[in-house]
Design an enzyme around this catalytic site. Sequence first.
Site, PDB file in Angstrom:
ATOM      1  N   ARG A  45       0.787  -1.236   0.000  1.00  0.00           N
ATOM      2  CA  ARG A  45       0.000   0.000   0.000  1.00  0.00           C
ATOM      3  C   ARG A  45       0.821   1.291   0.000  1.00  0.00           C
ATOM      4  O   ARG A  45       0.258   2.376   0.041  1.00  0.00           O
ATOM      5  CB  ARG A  45      -1.013   0.036   1.154  1.00  0.00           C
ATOM      6  N   ASP A  46       2.152   1.206  -0.070  1.00  0.00           N
ATOM      7  CA  ASP A  46       2.930   2.444  -0.175  1.00  0.00           C
ATOM      8  C   ASP A  46       4.247   2.201  -0.914  1.00  0.00           C
ATOM      9  O   ASP A  46       5.307   2.639  -0.480  1.00  0.00           O
ATOM     10  CB  ASP A  46       3.199   3.035   1.215  1.00  0.00           C
ATOM     11  N   LEU A  47       4.161   1.526  -2.050  1.00  0.00           N
ATOM     12  CA  LEU A  47       5.357   1.315  -2.862  1.00  0.00           C
ATOM     13  C   LEU A  47       5.772   2.625  -3.526  1.00  0.00           C
ATOM     14  O   LEU A  47       4.947   3.294  -4.159  1.00  0.00           O
ATOM     15  CB  LEU A  47       5.096   0.262  -3.944  1.00  0.00           C
ATOM     16  N   ASN A  51      10.825   3.749  -0.539  1.00  0.00           N
ATOM     17  CA  ASN A  51      10.588   2.536   0.247  1.00  0.00           C
ATOM     18  C   ASN A  51      11.205   1.293  -0.383  1.00  0.00           C
ATOM     19  O   ASN A  51      10.881   0.172   0.008  1.00  0.00           O
ATOM     20  CB  ASN A  51       9.080   2.324   0.439  1.00  0.00           C
ATOM     21  N   THR A  84       1.100   7.196  -0.636  1.00  0.00           N
ATOM     22  CA  THR A  84       1.656   8.476  -1.053  1.00  0.00           C
ATOM     23  C   THR A  84       0.944   8.914  -2.328  1.00  0.00           C
ATOM     24  O   THR A  84       0.903   8.156  -3.296  1.00  0.00           O
ATOM     25  CB  THR A  84       3.168   8.338  -1.299  1.00  0.00           C
TER      26      THR A  84
END
Length: 240
Positions: A45-47, A51, A84
């Site tokens: 959910r935040d690639l 990260n 993001t």
Amino acid sequence: MEYVECGDLSQYITDRKKALAGAKTITRQILEGLVILHGEGICHRDLKPQNILVASRIPLHIKIADFGTSKRAENTVLRTMLGTPAYSAPELTASSMSQFTNALDIWSLGILVHEVLTSKRPFFDQAAYDEDSGKISGVVSSSTTKPLTQANSPLLFGYYYGNIEFPVDDLVTSGASPEAICFVRGLLAANPEDRPAALEAFKDVWLHIDHPECTRMDDWLKSLESELSVLGIDLKLKED
């Protein structure tokens, strides 16, 4: 906690030669991680490049990091809008969907791969989004990046609603091959149901055409399936 001394992908891809040379390796390794995560029922959910940590430059070896927004969806559903903004799938804010799938990660990967290949993110005004500032989380304060809306990202939502074609100009200008363009376009399908699963994406022709490391892909897949079966994960069942 492991210390990764080579920084993150956002720093690595500032060198265009390195970014282009490593594009397939970066994509394959992220997909290897997603095959395992999604096989376990976990959505990251935040690639985004920040990260993805670079564990080694020679040979290039990366690791997915920051699982603070990840969620196991086997016994529940993904409902919360997290991520993001510049890397978040449009269905998070543009549709009436109340449940989301691992296709969120596939979209984020598509944005990331586009950025590796072109040094640009598609759809977005680069000055309007700062990947290091806030995240979508329902209400966004004035100190964080605004969530994606039709007002601040008309290209994205024009594409999402079928009013404009997928923008390929930056990919063509960067010299991306037809196979690479087709691959990125597939990851960034407007309808989340049209995006490939992680394993399907890993098998894409762009990732192994003329690539010695992938000449034994079938053997690798069989080995991965065997390893995951020991953990009780039926890879084929999860991806079909």
